[in-house]
Design a protein around this motif. Structure first.
Motif, short mmCIF file in Angstrom:
data_model
loop_
_atom_site.label_atom_id
_atom_site.label_comp_id
_atom_site.label_asym_id
_atom_site.label_seq_id
_atom_site.Cartn_x
_atom_site.Cartn_y
_atom_site.Cartn_z
N THR A 6 46.52 40.70 43.82
CA THR A 6 46.05 41.14 45.13
C THR A 6 47.07 42.12 45.70
O THR A 6 47.99 41.72 46.43
N PRO A 7 46.93 43.42 45.39
CA PRO A 7 47.92 44.41 45.83
C PRO A 7 47.81 44.79 47.29
O PRO A 7 48.71 45.45 47.82
N ALA A 8 46.76 44.40 47.97
CA ALA A 8 46.59 44.68 49.40
C ALA A 8 45.50 43.79 49.95
O ALA A 8 44.75 43.16 49.21
N GLU A 9 45.42 43.75 51.27
CA GLU A 9 44.38 42.97 51.93
C GLU A 9 43.00 43.45 51.48
O GLU A 9 42.70 44.63 51.52
N ASP A 10 42.17 42.52 51.02
CA ASP A 10 40.80 42.81 50.57
C ASP A 10 40.74 43.67 49.32
O ASP A 10 39.70 44.27 49.02
N VAL A 11 41.84 43.77 48.57
CA VAL A 11 41.84 44.53 47.32
C VAL A 11 42.24 43.60 46.18
O VAL A 11 43.25 42.91 46.27
N ARG A 12 41.45 43.59 45.15
CA ARG A 12 41.74 42.78 43.97
C ARG A 12 41.94 43.69 42.77
O ARG A 12 41.11 44.56 42.49
N ALA A 13 43.05 43.51 42.06
CA ALA A 13 43.33 44.25 40.83
C ALA A 13 43.10 43.31 39.66
O ALA A 13 43.59 42.18 39.64
N VAL A 14 42.32 43.77 38.69
CA VAL A 14 41.97 42.96 37.53
C VAL A 14 42.36 43.70 36.26
O VAL A 14 41.98 44.86 36.07
N THR A 15 43.13 43.04 35.40
CA THR A 15 43.52 43.60 34.11
C THR A 15 42.71 42.92 33.01
O THR A 15 42.65 41.70 32.94
N PHE A 16 42.07 43.76 32.18
CA PHE A 16 41.24 43.27 31.09
C PHE A 16 41.88 43.61 29.75
O PHE A 16 42.41 44.72 29.56
N ALA A 17 41.81 42.69 28.80
CA ALA A 17 42.09 43.02 27.40
C ALA A 17 40.79 43.57 26.82
O ALA A 17 39.73 42.94 26.93
#
Length: 333
Positions: free
Chosen positions: A17-28
């Motif tokens: 969660t790099p910021a409010e209301d922002v989700r970062a997702v890393t995929f293989a």
């Protein structure tokens, strides 16, 4: 009709969660090419109301064999961001090899990068690439609040005094006219943000007399003028009336209804999905960056992938024609 997509199996590795209301997702991602340029995007298969759909997101700088995206949970989401926010480590989906329609030119003596809100996603990768190569660069970054500025800390560490942030909460705003005036003659500007920001930038850049080829931009989200509403599309040539839900694009609704369409970017940039407007009983909400302000005022065409009607019914001609010998897709004239 669109460019061929190369789909790869993908599995969620990390949620941040790099910021409010922002989700970062890393995929293989299986069989992924080793690298891609900043500004690239990927398509991801999502589920919306129990039905499969495709959404497009910028790819952040990622480790080999992975793709990382950052998605803001939008209050008027058509379902893509809501789906991403349900993901957890181990979940599986499919993603495409990244492709790029928002490329750095690598020809300018100085680069101005402008990001509004979640528009930081392609700009972040550009800033890292330019700084790594020792290029002259300045980044201006604005959001509703400091808490909503994803990757701001990393960018400050990377750029130092070459980044300036603006918070609407504190009454701050961009001085785009001043920023453009400060650019050298061969300088370039790259922008990503809300529709209104890009419209303002295009007008100011044109007024400055600078070559339009040296202003590059990518748009996202709605125009900020209207809330999402359902509406209907009448296609006389096919004798069909198609309902478009509030969480659905006109393009998706037409394709699902069996209406033949030509399209590619799905972001209001290429203009291939433009339809001719025969009649409209409601205001039109243009959300593309393809048509000029004057063309929008004429109310003759609209991009089906992003633009909408505000309720009511619009009557259109898709431009698709089938002669007696073969089916041919043509852009609307």
């Amino acid at each position: 009709m669109r460019s061929k997509l190369e789909w790869r199996a993908a599995r969620v590795l990390v949620i941040e969660t790099p910021a409010e209301d922002v989700r970062a997702v890393t995929f293989a991602v299986e069989d992924l090419r080793s690298s891609f340029d900043p500004g690239s995007h990927t398509n991801i298969k999502v589920m919306i109301n129990g039905e499969p759909a495709i959404r497009t997101y910028t790819v952040l700088p990622s480790e080999p064999g992975t793709l990382k995206i950052a998605v803001k949970l939008h209050p008027n989401s058509r379902g893509g961001s809501a789906f991403v926010w349900t993901l957890k480590p181990g979940d599986e989906t499919e993603m495409t090899e990244p492709e790029n329609r928002f490329e750095l030119s690598w020809r300018a003596s100085h680069y101005l990068l402008v990001a509004g809100g979640i528009g930081i996603t392609p700009i972040y990768g550009m800033a890292k690439a330019l700084a790594t190569r020792g290029q002259s660069v300045r980044l201006i970054y604005g959001a509703r609040s400091i808490e909503q500025m994803a990757f701001a800390s990393e960018l400050r560490d990377l750029l130092g005094d070459r980044i300036e942030t603006f918070s609407q909460e504190d009454g701050q705003a961009f001085d785009l006219a001043g920023e453009f005036a400060a650019l050298p003659p061969d300088g370039e500007a790259y922008l990503c943000g809300p529709h209104g920001l890009l419209e303002t930038a295009r007008n100011l850049w044109r007024e400055s007399g600078r070559p339009m080829s040296r202003l590059r931009f990518e748009v996202f989200g709605d125009s900020g003028r209207f809330a999402e509403e359902s509406f209907q599309v009448h296609v006389p040539r096919r004798e069909k009336i198609v309902a478009v839900r509030a969480d659905q694009t006109m393009l998706d609704a037409l394709v699902e209804a069996g209406i033949d369409m030509i399209y590619d970017c799905r972001r209001g940039e290429c203009g291939l999905c433009a339809v001719n407007i025969i009649e409209a009983s409601a205001p039109l909400d243009h959300r593309d960056v393809f048509f000029s302000t004057e063309e929008r005022r004429e109310k003759a065409k609209m991009c089906a992938c992003v633009s909408r009607a505000v309720g009511g019914t619009i009557t259109i001609d898709t431009g698709y024609r089938e002669d007696s010998h073969s089916a041919t897709l043509r852009a609307p004239t």
